[in-house]
Design an enzyme around this catalytic site. Sequence first.
Site, PDB file in Angstrom:
ATOM      1  N   ASP A 125      44.007  32.320  39.286  1.00  0.00           N
ATOM      2  CA  ASP A 125      44.588  30.996  39.262  1.00  0.00           C
ATOM      3  C   ASP A 125      46.052  31.181  39.873  1.00  0.00           C
ATOM      4  O   ASP A 125      46.695  30.191  40.100  1.00  0.00           O
ATOM      5  CB  ASP A 125      44.561  30.553  37.841  1.00  0.00           C
ATOM      6  N   GLU A 126      46.887  32.530  39.830  1.00  0.00           N
ATOM      7  CA  GLU A 126      47.974  32.677  40.217  1.00  0.00           C
ATOM      8  C   GLU A 126      48.604  32.154  41.575  1.00  0.00           C
ATOM      9  O   GLU A 126      49.488  32.124  41.713  1.00  0.00           O
ATOM     10  CB  GLU A 126      48.486  34.125  39.932  1.00  0.00           C
ATOM     11  N   TYR A 149      52.386  40.191  43.774  1.00  0.00           N
ATOM     12  CA  TYR A 149      50.780  39.995  43.405  1.00  0.00           C
ATOM     13  C   TYR A 149      50.147  38.854  43.976  1.00  0.00           C
ATOM     14  O   TYR A 149      49.328  38.940  44.613  1.00  0.00           O
ATOM     15  CB  TYR A 149      50.577  40.483  42.225  1.00  0.00           C
ATOM     16  N   LYS A 153      47.310  38.270  46.828  1.00  0.00           N
ATOM     17  CA  LYS A 153      46.048  37.511  46.611  1.00  0.00           C
ATOM     18  C   LYS A 153      45.753  36.450  47.628  1.00  0.00           C
ATOM     19  O   LYS A 153      44.627  35.995  47.923  1.00  0.00           O
ATOM     20  CB  LYS A 153      45.902  37.175  45.129  1.00  0.00           C
TER      21      LYS A 153
HETATM   22  P1  NAD Z   1      41.757  46.268  37.658  1.00  0.00           P
HETATM   23  O1  NAD Z   1      43.336  46.653  37.792  1.00  0.00           O
HETATM   24  O2  NAD Z   1      41.371  46.575  36.082  1.00  0.00           O
HETATM   25  O3  NAD Z   1      41.017  47.317  38.295  1.00  0.00           O
HETATM   26  C1  NAD Z   1      41.031  47.372  39.875  1.00  0.00           C
HETATM   27  C2  NAD Z   1      40.306  48.393  40.348  1.00  0.00           C
HETATM   28  O4  NAD Z   1      40.406  48.184  41.647  1.00  0.00           O
HETATM   29  C3  NAD Z   1      40.394  49.532  39.770  1.00  0.00           C
HETATM   30  O5  NAD Z   1      39.235  50.303  39.351  1.00  0.00           O
HETATM   31  C4  NAD Z   1      41.052  50.419  41.079  1.00  0.00           C
HETATM   32  O6  NAD Z   1      40.644  51.890  40.914  1.00  0.00           O
HETATM   33  C5  NAD Z   1      40.089  49.713  42.112  1.00  0.00           C
HETATM   34  N1  NAD Z   1      41.176  49.733  43.256  1.00  0.00           N
HETATM   35  C6  NAD Z   1      42.371  49.471  43.531  1.00  0.00           C
HETATM   36  N2  NAD Z   1      42.787  50.039  44.946  1.00  0.00           N
HETATM   37  C7  NAD Z   1      41.600  50.186  45.548  1.00  0.00           C
HETATM   38  C8  NAD Z   1      41.416  50.713  46.806  1.00  0.00           C
HETATM   39  N3  NAD Z   1      42.529  50.952  47.870  1.00  0.00           N
HETATM   40  N4  NAD Z   1      40.301  51.021  47.211  1.00  0.00           N
HETATM   41  C9  NAD Z   1      39.228  50.977  46.237  1.00  0.00           C
HETATM   42  N5  NAD Z   1      39.454  50.636  44.706  1.00  0.00           N
HETATM   43  C10 NAD Z   1      40.700  50.465  44.660  1.00  0.00           C
HETATM   44  O7  NAD Z   1      41.787  44.916  37.668  1.00  0.00           O
HETATM   45  P2  NAD Z   1      40.990  43.790  36.819  1.00  0.00           P
HETATM   46  O8  NAD Z   1      41.760  43.264  36.038  1.00  0.00           O
HETATM   47  O9  NAD Z   1      39.673  44.332  36.663  1.00  0.00           O
HETATM   48  O10 NAD Z   1      40.791  42.629  38.208  1.00  0.00           O
HETATM   49  C11 NAD Z   1      39.982  42.552  39.055  1.00  0.00           C
HETATM   50  C12 NAD Z   1      39.889  41.587  40.029  1.00  0.00           C
HETATM   51  O11 NAD Z   1      40.109  40.373  39.286  1.00  0.00           O
HETATM   52  C13 NAD Z   1      41.182  41.589  40.884  1.00  0.00           C
HETATM   53  O12 NAD Z   1      41.107  41.340  42.302  1.00  0.00           O
HETATM   54  C14 NAD Z   1      42.267  40.734  40.392  1.00  0.00           C
HETATM   55  O13 NAD Z   1      43.119  40.195  41.134  1.00  0.00           O
HETATM   56  C15 NAD Z   1      41.334  39.647  39.798  1.00  0.00           C
HETATM   57  N6  NAD Z   1      41.740  38.783  38.689  1.00  0.00           N
HETATM   58  C16 NAD Z   1      41.782  39.747  37.445  1.00  0.00           C
HETATM   59  C17 NAD Z   1      42.160  38.801  36.411  1.00  0.00           C
HETATM   60  C18 NAD Z   1      42.271  39.360  34.979  1.00  0.00           C
HETATM   61  O14 NAD Z   1      42.654  38.658  34.153  1.00  0.00           O
HETATM   62  N7  NAD Z   1      42.212  40.851  34.829  1.00  0.00           N
HETATM   63  C19 NAD Z   1      42.132  37.178  36.298  1.00  0.00           C
HETATM   64  C20 NAD Z   1      41.967  36.763  37.697  1.00  0.00           C
HETATM   65  C21 NAD Z   1      41.775  37.554  38.798  1.00  0.00           C
HETATM   66  O1  DAU Z   2      46.107  34.475  35.591  1.00  0.00           O
HETATM   67  C1  DAU Z   2      45.103  35.380  35.947  1.00  0.00           C
HETATM   68  C2  DAU Z   2      46.054  36.930  36.364  1.00  0.00           C
HETATM   69  O2  DAU Z   2      46.135  37.245  34.910  1.00  0.00           O
HETATM   70  C3  DAU Z   2      45.531  37.887  37.255  1.00  0.00           C
HETATM   71  O3  DAU Z   2      45.418  37.553  38.592  1.00  0.00           O
HETATM   72  C4  DAU Z   2      46.266  39.257  36.790  1.00  0.00           C
HETATM   73  O4  DAU Z   2      45.451  40.147  37.700  1.00  0.00           O
HETATM   74  C5  DAU Z   2      46.504  39.709  35.356  1.00  0.00           C
HETATM   75  O5  DAU Z   2      47.181  40.793  35.398  1.00  0.00           O
HETATM   76  C6  DAU Z   2      47.031  38.456  34.548  1.00  0.00           C
HETATM   77  O6  DAU Z   2      48.239  38.243  35.140  1.00  0.00           O
HETATM   78  P1  DAU Z   2      49.575  37.740  34.058  1.00  0.00           P
HETATM   79  O7  DAU Z   2      50.873  38.331  34.569  1.00  0.00           O
HETATM   80  O8  DAU Z   2      49.105  36.592  33.539  1.00  0.00           O
HETATM   81  O9  DAU Z   2      48.906  38.774  32.694  1.00  0.00           O
HETATM   82  P2  DAU Z   2      49.856  39.713  31.821  1.00  0.00           P
HETATM   83  O10 DAU Z   2      48.689  40.509  30.794  1.00  0.00           O
HETATM   84  O11 DAU Z   2      50.574  41.077  32.505  1.00  0.00           O
HETATM   85  O12 DAU Z   2      50.835  38.953  31.000  1.00  0.00           O
HETATM   86  C7  DAU Z   2      50.202  37.851  30.428  1.00  0.00           C
HETATM   87  C8  DAU Z   2      51.505  37.130  29.930  1.00  0.00           C
HETATM   88  O13 DAU Z   2      52.184  37.911  28.918  1.00  0.00           O
HETATM   89  C9  DAU Z   2      52.571  36.673  30.837  1.00  0.00           C
HETATM   90  O14 DAU Z   2      53.052  35.727  30.746  1.00  0.00           O
HETATM   91  C10 DAU Z   2      53.592  37.902  30.777  1.00  0.00           C
HETATM   92  C11 DAU Z   2      53.580  38.185  29.392  1.00  0.00           C
HETATM   93  N1  DAU Z   2      53.768  39.378  28.891  1.00  0.00           N
HETATM   94  C12 DAU Z   2      53.045  40.750  29.598  1.00  0.00           C
HETATM   95  C13 DAU Z   2      53.447  41.794  29.287  1.00  0.00           C
HETATM   96  C14 DAU Z   2      52.670  42.696  29.975  1.00  0.00           C
HETATM   97  C15 DAU Z   2      54.877  39.748  27.915  1.00  0.00           C
HETATM   98  O15 DAU Z   2      55.418  38.718  27.418  1.00  0.00           O
HETATM   99  N2  DAU Z   2      54.888  41.101  27.601  1.00  0.00           N
HETATM  100  C16 DAU Z   2      54.487  42.130  28.033  1.00  0.00           C
HETATM  101  O16 DAU Z   2      54.814  43.475  27.677  1.00  0.00           O
END
Ligand code: NAD
Ligand code: DAU
Length: 340
Positions: A125-126, A149, A153
Amino acid sequence: MKLLVTGGAGFIGSNFIRHILQTYPDYVVVNLDKPTYAGNLESLSDVENHPNYRVIFGDITNPADVETAFQSRVDVVVHFAAESHVDKSILNPGVFVHTNVVGTQCLLEYARRYGVQKFVQISTDEVYGTLGQTGNFTEDTPLQPNSPYSASKASADLLVRAYHETFGLPVNITRCSNNYGPYQFPEKLIPLTIIRAMNGQSIPVYGDGLQIRDWLHVDDHCRAIDLVIHHGVAGEIYNIGCNNEWTNIDVVKQILHELNQPDDLIHFVKDRPGHDRRYAMDASKLKRDLGWTPSIGFEKGLADTVQWYLHHDAWWKRVLTGEYRSYLAVQYGERLDGQL
Ligand code: NAD
Ligand code: DAU
């Protein structure tokens, strides 16, 4: 069906691989992961000997590694691999462009050459930027990413679109809101808060803590991706979210409550630069066209997640290495009164 899952050692990827192997006994999963600091193959220890699961250690930005993965003749690519942490993208943007943009183009190129049936780009969504107090992101909301970031994306999403328009590659882009659940690396708000609260350490909350995120359980997310793989119309984008908006401060307080810890562990620290104020997803297209419904309520899902971390200390203690502690020192510095 044979799936190539990139980034399967990460948080969502590992949950997704488990979902596929449990749901489809005849599907084969090839996991292509580097792995980076965020990838942890222990997250898949329960399936590592599954006859339909195989891991390839490789970098998505390296054509030779990517070609090796495609030589196993996969039908569908589900592309999770990415640098995923916004704060790290502010400290070091270059690696985000390399992995998230160059890596995605490298995968698209081999997906085209090998003629895969579908390429699913896991986006966020970002890419839409930030919302005011009202309104939701739809699939038609213009892209206005605010962090390195989210810009990386959004760039990757545009390449996915271009490979569909130019080369006819059958693609879908999914854009989900913030995920939570088991196996999330403790740099992100929820696992960071749980682990620090369990240890009685201060909890860093950025700015006024009134930023809003729309929390989605990782299992509901995996079910949505499953539907998109099987029923998504080529070229379409699907938003994933479940109308579950919470301020950060309320999420933190809820976790402290679950752990019987006092609110005075909360430490307001300097805000994240370019911090998006509010995200909220309109997922009505996914619900209407593919019949998705989320099934995990936030209070229950969060309580279960807290319990998961309480019962899996061996998993998260191993990731709290020297590198993680150095990151905390750079990211939070003296702001946590030396409680790194
Ligand atoms: P994560 O950071 O936990 O995992 C990322 C994985 O990608 C890791 O296993 C890492 O080793 C692998 N990776 C990184 N660089 C690489 C490379 N060059 N070659 C091969 N592997 C590589 O991330 P996540 O939270 O599981 O997110 C997964 C996907 O979902 C991402 O594309 C992220 O943008 C998207 N996403 C995450 C969230 C969230 O809330 N976590 C929300 C929206 C979208
Ligand atoms: O919205 C989807 C995204 O959610 C994904 O695309 C990203 O990969 C994932 O990392 C996540 O991004 P956010 O920046 O929203 O997540 P994060 O957990 O880092 O932070 C959530 C919220 O909390 C954000 O408003 C920042 C705040 N925060 C985060 C950290 C780590 C704090 O206030 N303190 C903290 O220490």
